[in-house]
Scaffold this motif. Structure first.
Motif: not given
Length: 110
Positions: A45-67
């Motif tokens: 899955i290719l994702t930016s975490g619902k934002g334009k920049f991967v660091l915009d939603n860092k917490a969300l991406l970390i949760k996705i990665i962990e899960q």
């Protein structure tokens, strides 16, 4: 649209599929990723975490990665460049990233 997705999977089989950033447009990204992991042909899955920049939603991406990192390959994309790649990698520690600006001037030398 699971019907269209299933047609695509059937048509493209046995190829592996990377589900592109459309996942970022979903209401509940966790529920939708959970659906995708049930398809054996979808391997990434290719994702930016619902934002334009991967660091915009860092917490969300970390949760996705962990899960999901043990269920499906997560590839990050979204304004990753040669200038910020080292920091982004230190935050997420993934094995794959996507971005045409990661390699810098190499692309202009062709």
């Amino acid at each position: 649209d699971l019907n269209s997705l299933e047609r695509l999977i059937k048509f493209s089989s046995p190829m592996k599929i990377t589900f592109h950033k459309a996942i970022d447009e979903t209401v509940n990204i966790f529920e939708e990723i959970e659906k995708l992991v049930n398809y054996k042909n979808i391997t990434s899955i290719l994702t930016s975490g619902k934002g334009k920049f991967v660091l915009d939603n860092k917490a969300l991406l970390i949760k996705i990665i962990e899960q999901f990192q043990n269920k499906i390959n997560i590839i990050l994309a979204g304004r990753i460049t040669k200038n910020n790649f080292e920091y982004i990698h230190s935050v997420f520690q993934l094995s794959e990233y996507h971005g045409r600006r990661i390699i810098g001037d190499l692309i202009d030398q062709q």
